[in-house]
Write an enzyme that holds these catalytic residues in place. Structure first.
Site, PDB file in Angstrom:
ATOM      1  N   CYS A 169      70.630  -1.418 -39.641  1.00 28.42           N
ATOM      2  CA  CYS A 169      70.518  -1.892 -38.432  1.00 28.42           C
ATOM      3  C   CYS A 169      69.972  -0.885 -37.297  1.00 28.42           C
ATOM      4  CB  CYS A 169      71.609  -2.655 -37.875  1.00 28.42           C
ATOM      5  SG  CYS A 169      72.123  -3.916 -39.087  1.00 28.42           S
ATOM      6  N   HIS A 248      75.059  10.398 -37.160  1.00 30.10           N
ATOM      7  CA  HIS A 248      75.390  10.216 -38.579  1.00 30.10           C
ATOM      8  C   HIS A 248      76.973  10.646 -39.030  1.00 30.10           C
ATOM      9  CE1 HIS A 248      74.370   9.200 -42.454  1.00 30.10           C
ATOM     10  NE2 HIS A 248      73.120   8.918 -42.376  1.00 30.10           N
ATOM     11  N   HIS A 329      70.393  -1.544 -17.116  1.00 28.56           N
ATOM     12  CA  HIS A 329      70.446  -2.664 -18.297  1.00 28.56           C
ATOM     13  C   HIS A 329      70.972  -2.157 -19.692  1.00 28.56           C
ATOM     14  CE1 HIS A 329      68.382  -5.148 -15.363  1.00 28.56           C
ATOM     15  NE2 HIS A 329      67.274  -4.177 -15.428  1.00 28.56           N
ATOM     16  N   HIS A 333      72.932  -3.993 -29.915  1.00 29.40           N
ATOM     17  CA  HIS A 333      72.581  -4.714 -31.371  1.00 29.40           C
ATOM     18  C   HIS A 333      73.535  -5.834 -31.408  1.00 29.40           C
ATOM     19  CE1 HIS A 333      72.405  -5.412 -35.381  1.00 29.40           C
ATOM     20  NE2 HIS A 333      73.644  -5.072 -35.680  1.00 29.40           N
ATOM     21  N   HIS A 362      72.792 -16.017 -30.299  1.00 31.98           N
ATOM     22  CA  HIS A 362      72.893 -17.325 -30.397  1.00 31.98           C
ATOM     23  C   HIS A 362      71.562 -18.036 -30.936  1.00 31.98           C
ATOM     24  CE1 HIS A 362      72.843 -21.551 -29.173  1.00 31.98           C
ATOM     25  NE2 HIS A 362      74.110 -21.784 -29.385  1.00 31.98           N
ATOM     26  N   ASN A 366      71.671 -12.100 -35.904  1.00 31.85           N
ATOM     27  CA  ASN A 366      71.461 -10.817 -36.151  1.00 31.85           C
ATOM     28  C   ASN A 366      70.405 -10.706 -37.208  1.00 31.85           C
ATOM     29  OD1 ASN A 366      71.899  -8.073 -37.132  1.00 31.85           O
ATOM     30  ND2 ASN A 366      73.856  -8.284 -38.057  1.00 31.85           N
TER      31      ASN A 366
END
Length: 445
Positions: A169, A248, A329, A333, A362, A366
């Site tokens: 992702c 990472h 803002h 994810h 919604h 995802n």
């Protein structure tokens, strides 16, 4: 005397040329987003309540208890019934051996739709693109997905091409980082990043709960993004990249193994989300924030935090870092409602701050690495993004990774984009959960 004057003139000219070169290099260090297009699949790919129930109950490898587990996850996921899925799953072929053609067709639909619109909106020709990066984690055919795009749009022979897989992702921000680094040494470039995820061929048909979760959470989507470092085009840009941080934790065995593609005990391929995932995500998140904070926060906030730390050594409590002091803002994810709420608590965000991510979860679910861009699109469609605003993107990914970047809005934005048909209905006074209405009884058992 004349020779001395000549040497002085040559030295002056050389100095001027050197300064001009340095100035040109500085001008080309910027990374701008000219435009981006998120994918909206056709309505026949919508996963409403009935279809999701049929898919779950149609899996003959699951017991009644396991059916209830899946439905319970869907009820609490925060996902609505207008998200999209792959055709082979909707048609009931989820338990059959997936076809390569299913995966390629799924990607072609996304790539062709978003790139066609991107080139039309921007007025940029595919022949002008000098860098192409495609990231899709779960499918890697030969020729590559990037080669399919180059072939369809007849792109230039000297195009720089990167085809990323397995990045999860966080992949779109990794792609942006590659573009940024190419821009540092190549002036006046145009780059395209294409991000999506292959759901159809990676549908899990077994009964391992840790692998069933991926079926419940992920949805079809994607995005194509046009970037440049050409200062002559900056007046057309929407965003300028201010900083990008990558973290990472792959050297840690627990973090490495908490989200992994693998076979179950019956050799059925799937994607396992382990119990160590929340711990790994939290660790990666805070490691990333430690490096991010000095780059995005004003000096007064950093000094306040340092002073608070000194006071805590004398018995006081350390005040948390206020990231809203330097950020307008937050583009989070959409890993799930728990992920959004957890990041919100860590950053002390309000429900208004979390609204773009919650509404995106919604409406679109995802969609893996492309999720951030649907969230950004929501902010733009709501006309929240004004010139000078700073937008923070935060994403997580297998490995385990946490990546973040800060964008500066370079002009007022009001494009209704992929949200156009439904943006006026968000946020609703009460966010309906059709799955709760149909399957909410499961929570009482």
């Amino acid at each position: 005397m004349e020779l001395s004057m000549l040497l002085s003139a040559i030295l002056l000219l050389y100095s001027f040329l050197l300064l001009w070169k340095l100035y040109e290099q500085w001008r080309n260090q910027n990374c701008y987003i000219l435009d981006y297009v998120c994918f909206k699949p056709s309505d026949d790919r919508k996963l409403d309540t009935e279809i999701c129930g049929d898919i779950v109950l149609g899996n003959k490898n699951l017991s009644e208890k396991e059916h209830k587990f899946i439905l319970k996850v869907i009820v609490g996921s925060g996902i609505g019934e207008e998200t999209y899925g792959p055709r082979n799953i909707i048609s009931g072929r989820g338990e059959e051996a997936p076809l390569l053609a299913d995966g390629i067709s799924e990607m072609d639909e996304c790539f062709n739709a978003t790139l066609d619109e991107l080139f039309v909106k921007s007025g940029i020709s595919p022949a002008d693109i000098k860098v192409l990066i495609v990231n899709v984690s779960m499918i890697s055919p030969a020729p590559s997905l990037s080669a399919r795009i180059i072939n369809r749009y007849k792109m230039r022979k000297d195009i720089k091409v990167y085809n990323l897989s397995g990045m999860g992702c966080s992949a779109s921000l990794i792609s942006i980082d590659i573009v940024r680094n190419i821009f540092k040494s190549h002036p006046k470039m145009l780059a395209v990043v294409v991000t999506s995820e292959s759901i159809g061929p990676n549908w899990y048909s077994g009964n391992d709960k840790s692998m069933i979760l991926a079926n419940c959470l992920f949805r079809s989507g994607g995005c194509s993004i046009l970037l440049t470092n050409n200062p002559d085009l900056k007046h057309r840009a929407k965003f300028r990249l201010r900083c990008l941080i990558r973290t990472h934790l792959g050297s840690n065995d627990d973090a490495y193994g908490c989200a992994m593609q693998m076979e179950d005990e019956a050799d059925r391929l799937g994607f396992r989300l382990g119990k160590g995932l929340p711990k790994a995500a939290t660790k990666a998140f805070f490691e990333n924030l430690k490096e991010l904070a000095p780059k995005v926060l004003p000096l007064r906030e950093l000094l306040r935090y340092v002073a608070s730390g000194l006071l805590s050594k004398k018995g006081g409590a350390t005040a948390p870092v206020n990231f809203k002091a330097g950020i307008d803002h937050f583009c989070l994810h959409t890993g799930g409602s728990a992920v959004i709420e957890g990041v919100g608590r860590s950053l002390m965000l309000s429900q208004n701050d979390l609204e773009p991510a919650s509404m995106t979860l919604h409406r679109f679910g995802n969609t893996s690495a492309s999720s951030l861009w649907y969230v950004l699109g929501y902010m733009e469609a709501k006309e929240r993004l004004k010139m000078g605003n700073r937008v923070l993107m935060i994403s997580f990914g297998a490995g385990f990774k946490c990546n973040s970047c800060l964008w500066e809005v370079v002009k007022d934005l009001d494009d209704r984009n992929v949200w156009e048909a439904c943006i006026d209905g968000y946020p609703p006074q009460k966010l309906a959960n059709p799955y709760m209405e149909k399957y909410g009884w499961i929570n009482d058992q």
